[in-house]
Design an enzyme around this catalytic site. Sequence first.
Site, PDB file in Angstrom:
ATOM      1  CB  SER A 132      -0.970   0.004   1.188  1.00  0.00           C
ATOM      2  OG  SER A 132      -0.293  -0.217   2.397  1.00  0.00           O
ATOM      3  CG  HIS A 140      -3.465  -0.702  -2.668  1.00  0.00           C
ATOM      4  ND1 HIS A 140      -3.916   0.587  -2.575  1.00  0.00           N
ATOM      5  CD2 HIS A 140      -3.264  -1.125  -1.394  1.00  0.00           C
ATOM      6  CE1 HIS A 140      -3.973   0.946  -1.299  1.00  0.00           C
ATOM      7  NE2 HIS A 140      -3.574  -0.080  -0.558  1.00  0.00           N
ATOM      8  CE  LYS A 185      -7.513   1.224   0.310  1.00  0.00           C
ATOM      9  NZ  LYS A 185      -6.927   0.272   1.229  1.00  0.00           N
TER      10      LYS A 185
END
Length: 398
Positions: A186, A214, A245
């Site tokens: 991250s 991610h 995200k």
Amino acid sequence: MGSVTRQQASAWDFDAELRGIDCAQLRRRRRVVDAYDGTRLRIDGREMSCFCSNDYLGLAQHPALVDAAREAASRWGVGATASPLVCGHSRAHDELERELAEFVGMPRALYFYAGFPANAGLVPALATRGDAVFSDALNHACLIDGARLSRAELQVYAHADAGDLDRRLRASAARRKLIVTDAVFSMDGDIAPLRDLLALAERHDAMLLIDDAHGFGVLGPRGAGSAAEFALRSPRLLYMATLGKAAGVAGAFVAGCESAIEFLMQRTRSYIFATAAPALVAEVLRASLRVIGEESWRRERLRELIAMVREQATLPAGWRLGTSTTAVQPLLIGSNEAALQAMEALWQQGFWVPAIRPPTVPAGSARLRLSLSAAHEPQELRRLLGAIAALRLDAPRG
Ligand SMILES: *Cc1c(COP(=O)(O)O)cnc(C)c1O
């Protein structure tokens, strides 16, 4: 004053604690955002160009998702009313889980209201006293906390170092061995050696839990994530990803083989003892999955922006670009003070690029963490890179 009775020092001097945080330049402050429009945020009447969100595909305000939210609110209302094992698991959640499993190409998925509690609960469900958790040195806080909660022995292996992990697995006499890793790290944006890790799990009778917060939506065919990108398939693999995200909404899920997921549903305390996410969130996520799969131009745009940073960034003396090939591009600076100064200078020019300091990253590795989004215009990134190249910072002290 010496003769006056001193007040006995309390163990609860929060002001002293805060002064300590200030001295280390670690005080965090929140900015209040008044409006979001893709990467443009209005803050105190000023429009800022934001390079700090994890909305990698630019879906957080996507019209199809907003419509889905409106429709779902009229159908389901706004609250889930209970935990999933009582009456909080709606048809919307059920369909979402089926679609998530299909999306990542795994037999079954379990949806959580957020990623942090998902990992903080999954690790203790998988490992306990007498077991061992093997954790990459740069893993996200929620995997670390999960390992602590598990009471299993914690073995921290060198970052992305399959050789070190192999030695530790070989030497371990633990009953069950669980390997946990971010898929895309991250704060550095680099990718774990997932194929090697899975091979080690198979060789050492271990289980591999990967956190693709991610990578989901960004990597792999149709955005199916890191496991798909590297064609990982194994009953030894548990794939976890978050949905706040790239997916642009909220929540997380874990996917794996049928019996593993059934077991996790029975044993994960943060799943069992928490109110389910609202059904409307599940409906919006279903819309998000469709967009992620269909609008591949978003991944192409992102690749274009990443290449711009890798190929065109000119950095001030002493700074270094990380090795990342993903949407997370760290500009490594070193001292907290210099990182804060750079953030402030860019802020003054209308760019919001966050400085990341310890304990989020190791001491001495403060950085600007540039996150790119398909919602960025190439021109917007070009202006930021120009501003960074022109930064004139005081020489760092010490
Ligand atoms: C953001 C993040 C999480 C937490 O997910 P939330 O849904 O935000 O709680 C977990 N793991 C990693 C690697 C993350 O970056």
